[in-house]
Design a protein around this motif. Structure first.
Motif, PDB file in Angstrom:
ATOM      1  N   LEU A  14      28.665  34.004  44.666  1.00 33.84           N
ATOM      2  CA  LEU A  14      28.356  35.452  44.261  1.00 33.84           C
ATOM      3  C   LEU A  14      29.744  36.177  44.051  1.00 33.84           C
ATOM      4  N   VAL A  15      30.567  36.043  44.957  1.00 27.05           N
ATOM      5  CA  VAL A  15      32.070  36.571  44.796  1.00 27.05           C
ATOM      6  C   VAL A  15      32.563  36.086  43.568  1.00 27.05           C
ATOM      7  N   ASN A  16      32.489  35.023  43.185  1.00 23.33           N
ATOM      8  CA  ASN A  16      33.067  34.490  41.837  1.00 23.33           C
ATOM      9  C   ASN A  16      32.624  34.970  40.649  1.00 23.33           C
ATOM     10  N   HIS A  17      31.315  35.535  40.480  1.00 25.46           N
ATOM     11  CA  HIS A  17      30.624  35.967  39.314  1.00 25.46           C
ATOM     12  C   HIS A  17      30.687  37.583  39.567  1.00 25.46           C
ATOM     13  N   LEU A  18      31.134  38.103  40.567  1.00 27.71           N
ATOM     14  CA  LEU A  18      31.368  39.543  40.454  1.00 27.71           C
ATOM     15  C   LEU A  18      32.149  40.139  39.297  1.00 27.71           C
ATOM     16  N   GLU A  19      31.780  41.244  38.630  1.00 28.26           N
ATOM     17  CA  GLU A  19      32.857  41.840  37.652  1.00 28.26           C
ATOM     18  C   GLU A  19      33.848  42.765  38.501  1.00 28.26           C
ATOM     19  N   ASP A  20      33.717  43.101  40.007  1.00 26.52           N
ATOM     20  CA  ASP A  20      34.728  43.537  40.738  1.00 26.52           C
ATOM     21  C   ASP A  20      35.905  42.632  41.130  1.00 26.52           C
ATOM     22  N   VAL A  21      36.961  43.179  41.236  1.00 18.99           N
ATOM     23  CA  VAL A  21      37.977  42.182  41.875  1.00 18.99           C
ATOM     24  C   VAL A  21      37.779  42.394  43.505  1.00 18.99           C
ATOM     25  N   VAL A  22      37.666  41.037  44.109  1.00 17.09           N
ATOM     26  CA  VAL A  22      37.635  40.815  45.522  1.00 17.09           C
ATOM     27  C   VAL A  22      38.757  40.028  46.065  1.00 17.09           C
ATOM     28  N   PHE A  23      39.566  40.667  47.050  1.00 19.59           N
ATOM     29  CA  PHE A  23      40.849  40.057  47.393  1.00 19.59           C
ATOM     30  C   PHE A  23      40.785  39.967  48.962  1.00 19.59           C
ATOM     31  N   SER A  24      41.661  39.202  49.446  1.00 23.09           N
ATOM     32  CA  SER A  24      42.295  39.132  50.789  1.00 23.09           C
ATOM     33  C   SER A  24      43.962  38.863  50.876  1.00 23.09           C
ATOM     34  N   LEU A  25      44.261  39.799  51.910  1.00 27.08           N
ATOM     35  CA  LEU A  25      45.677  39.735  52.192  1.00 27.08           C
ATOM     36  C   LEU A  25      46.159  38.909  53.302  1.00 27.08           C
ATOM     37  N   ASP A  26      47.294  38.393  53.375  1.00 33.67           N
ATOM     38  CA  ASP A  26      47.879  37.927  54.756  1.00 33.67           C
ATOM     39  C   ASP A  26      48.395  39.081  55.494  1.00 33.67           C
ATOM     40  N   GLN A  27      49.152  38.552  56.427  1.00 26.99           N
ATOM     41  CA  GLN A  27      49.904  39.676  57.460  1.00 26.99           C
ATOM     42  C   GLN A  27      51.071  40.379  56.633  1.00 26.99           C
ATOM     43  N   ASP A  28      51.609  39.656  55.608  1.00 23.39           N
ATOM     44  CA  ASP A  28      52.814  40.026  54.982  1.00 23.39           C
ATOM     45  C   ASP A  28      52.436  40.683  53.645  1.00 23.39           C
ATOM     46  N   ALA A  29      50.972  41.066  53.374  1.00 23.80           N
ATOM     47  CA  ALA A  29      50.428  41.817  52.347  1.00 23.80           C
ATOM     48  C   ALA A  29      50.699  41.039  51.047  1.00 23.80           C
ATOM     49  N   CYS A  30      50.711  39.666  51.263  1.00 24.81           N
ATOM     50  CA  CYS A  30      50.732  38.731  50.007  1.00 24.81           C
ATOM     51  C   CYS A  30      49.101  38.283  49.789  1.00 24.81           C
ATOM     52  N   ILE A  31      49.053  37.988  48.601  1.00 21.36           N
ATOM     53  CA  ILE A  31      47.567  37.605  48.388  1.00 21.36           C
ATOM     54  C   ILE A  31      46.988  36.339  48.711  1.00 21.36           C
ATOM     55  N   SER A  32      46.013  36.227  49.615  1.00 21.25           N
ATOM     56  CA  SER A  32      45.561  35.018  50.115  1.00 21.25           C
ATOM     57  C   SER A  32      44.423  34.520  49.410  1.00 21.25           C
ATOM     58  N   PHE A  33      43.831  35.382  48.919  1.00 12.18           N
ATOM     59  CA  PHE A  33      42.392  35.009  48.277  1.00 12.18           C
ATOM     60  C   PHE A  33      42.096  36.316  46.913  1.00 12.18           C
ATOM     61  N   ILE A  34      41.671  35.724  45.727  1.00  9.04           N
ATOM     62  CA  ILE A  34      41.618  36.590  44.792  1.00  9.04           C
ATOM     63  C   ILE A  34      40.392  36.195  43.912  1.00  9.04           C
ATOM     64  N   ASN A  35      39.393  36.874  43.420  1.00 11.32           N
ATOM     65  CA  ASN A  35      38.293  36.129  42.655  1.00 11.32           C
ATOM     66  C   ASN A  35      38.576  36.159  41.225  1.00 11.32           C
ATOM     67  N   PRO A  36      37.916  35.163  40.320  1.00 10.51           N
ATOM     68  CA  PRO A  36      38.201  35.221  39.044  1.00 10.51           C
ATOM     69  C   PRO A  36      38.409  36.293  38.017  1.00 10.51           C
ATOM     70  N   SER A  37      37.678  37.473  38.526  1.00  6.90           N
ATOM     71  CA  SER A  37      37.411  38.704  37.879  1.00  6.90           C
ATOM     72  C   SER A  37      38.774  39.306  37.462  1.00  6.90           C
ATOM     73  N   ILE A  38      39.896  38.946  38.075  1.00 10.55           N
ATOM     74  CA  ILE A  38      41.316  39.296  37.875  1.00 10.55           C
ATOM     75  C   ILE A  38      41.982  38.792  36.530  1.00 10.55           C
ATOM     76  N   SER A  39      40.913  37.657  36.082  1.00  7.44           N
ATOM     77  CA  SER A  39      41.570  37.130  34.764  1.00  7.44           C
ATOM     78  C   SER A  39      41.483  38.154  33.592  1.00  7.44           C
ATOM     79  N   ARG A  40      40.657  38.946  33.951  1.00  5.53           N
ATOM     80  CA  ARG A  40      40.733  40.194  32.838  1.00  5.53           C
ATOM     81  C   ARG A  40      41.856  40.923  32.536  1.00  5.53           C
TER      82      ARG A  40
END
Length: 488
Positions: A14-40
């Motif tokens: 579901l997350v990978n097929h969302l048009e919206d960008v879903v993301f998670s960060l680590d404690q240093d505010a670096c990207i630990s997860f982001i779904n394929p929607s960002i490819s736009r």
């Protein structure tokens, strides 16, 4: 365990097929997860892992990462450096969030705000021009009257000529303001665009330097519009001169005409009615404009030229003329690559009338008819009285609508023409005429106006007298209206 694995797989799908960008960060505010929607935005999700999220935000928005206050709007840069607006809902405890692309909404919102700002500036410009037109009418007319009484060879005559020239230059400035506010008087006619562009080309050869190539691409068919010839020529000349100034070292200027159909969706973008349109394009290979300049380019008095080199009214006038002609104008520009203006005007299938050679002007004769002048500006009222009385007319004067009605109740049967201002306190010109018509059965009606007003349509008004005017123009307008044949 299998149920949990299946739920996790379903969640990931579901997350990978969302048009919206879903993301998670680590404690240093670096990207630990982001779904394929960002490819736009031109990024590969894998390449963004471990990268600081702040790197992808415009510098001004980076402090938002440290501000846990719910929904925010962030400006995120794509792989080409273009800004996209995202509405971000972030949980600062789990350091995860959802970003919704609202770029289209923001663009529409900015267009609406820009349109509202231009409309407000237009109303202000129109009001200023109207007040100046009253003053200029007095200046130009009294100067003309003084010149008529000063013999040739007298030194003061040359001084009066300078006053008249300065007044006429000021008149041109107010006309530019009125053009921007879409309140300029227009003489509409059916025009063939190709001959119009050809006539502008001949003018351009005198305005544009030899180091600039001029290319004309006329439409192979016949494109006709209903517009004011002189104003449309002014639009093309202003754009061409603007292009010339953007190419100090030479370049290429291209003018083209064509036709196209605009559907409902595109018409809403342009704020016009759907249908067939003529398209005039003016493009150059000059210095181009930044996005900041493009956002303000049609504002009156905004200019990028040095002090004393421009009024900042040229493109404002272009915008006003095009909009008053029920058309639209678009601008695309890239710094260092040039600028292109596209002008859309409603096309017409009406034929162009046969040209009638203009008759030579003749001085207006006077008369002995009785005229009523209604004007709340004392200097203008006195000017009209003096000018018309000198021609032999019997002149009655009223400073407002109430006084005019009282005069017509007594003298209405003898009044041949009513000359009234449009904008007056209490009772405006059109409403006054409606009340005077039964009291003055043989009168003709002439309205003085600094700009056209749709409220005059359908009220039986014969003629407008555009402000500012001089004494000869006033005499000609009055005599011409009085000489019109009486309707059976």
């Amino acid at each position: 365990e299998s149920d949990r694995s299946g739920s996790q797989q379903l969640y990931t799908t579901l997350v990978n097929h969302l048009e919206d960008v879903v993301f998670s960060l680590d404690q240093d505010a670096c990207i630990s997860f982001i779904n394929p929607s960002i490819s736009r935005l031109g990024y590969q999700p894998e390449s963004m892992l471990g990268q600081p999220l702040a790197r992808f935000l415009v510098p001004e928005d980076r402090p938002l990462l440290r501000s846990p206050r719910g929904k925010k709007e962030w400006r995120i840069l794509d792989s080409h450096g273009k800004i996209h607006w995202f509405r971000v809902n972030m949980n600062f405890q789990t350091l995860s969030g959802v970003a919704v692309d609202v770029s289209l909404h923001k663009a529409t919102e900015e267009q609406l705000l820009a349109a509202q700002k231009m409309e407000a500036i237009g109303r202000l410009a129109g009001g200023i021009a109207h007040d100046f037109n009253n003053l200029l009418t007095v200046i130009l007319s009294y100067t003309e009257l003084a010149l008529e009484q000063v013999p040739q060879g007298i030194p003061v005559r040359q001084d009066l000529g300078e006053v008249l020239d300065a007044g006429n230059r000021a008149k041109e400035l107010t006309q530019q303001l009125l053009a921007f506010s879409r309140r300029q008087m227009m003489t509409l006619e059916i025009l063939e665009l190709n001959p119009l562009v050809a006539s502008v080309e001949r003018m351009l050869t005198r305005l544009i330097g030899e180091d600039i190539e001029i290319h004309i691409h006329p439409d192979p068919g016949s494109v006709r519009v209903r517009a004011d010839r002189s104003q449309l020529e002014q639009v093309l000349l202003n754009l061409a001169v603007n292009a010339r100034d953007a190419m100090p070292s030479g370049g290429r200027l291209t003018l083209s005409s064509s036709s196209l159909n605009i559907d409902r969706e595109r018409a809403e973008e342009l704020d016009v009615q759907p249908g067939t349109f003529a398209l005039l394009t003016v493009s150059d290979t000059g210095s181009g404009m930044s996005e900041e300049v493009q956002a303000r380019i049609f504002e009156p008095f905004f200019t990028t030229k040095k002090q004393g080199e421009g009024t900042g009214l040229g493109l404002a006038m272009v915008y006003g003329i095009v909009r008053q002609s029920q058309g639209a104008i678009e601008l695309t520009s890239t710094p260092g690559q040039g600028t292109r203006f596209r002008i859309y005007l409603p096309a017409t299938s009406q034929p162009t009338p046969a040209e009638i050679p203009p008759s030579p002007p003749t001085p207006a004769r006077g008369g002995n008819e009785t005229l009523l002048v209604v004007e709340d500006e004392p200097a203008l009222l006195n000017l009209a009285r003096r000018t018309l009385k000198a021609c032999g007319y019997q002149v009655l004067c009223a400073k407002d609508g109430r006084e005019a009605i009282m005069l017509c109740q007594q003298e209405g049967q003898n009044i041949h023409l009513v000359l009234s201002d449009v904008m007056m306190p209490g009772l405006n010109g059109p409403d006054l005429i409606s009340q005077l018509r039964p009291l003055c059965p043989q009168a003709r009606f002439l309205l003085m106006s600094g700009y056209p007003d749709d409220s005059l349509a359908g009220r039986g008004v014969h003629e407008y007298l555009a402000k500012p005017f001089d004494a000869p123009t006033l005499r000609e307008a009055v005599r011409g209206l009085l000489d019109l044949p009486t309707k059976p």
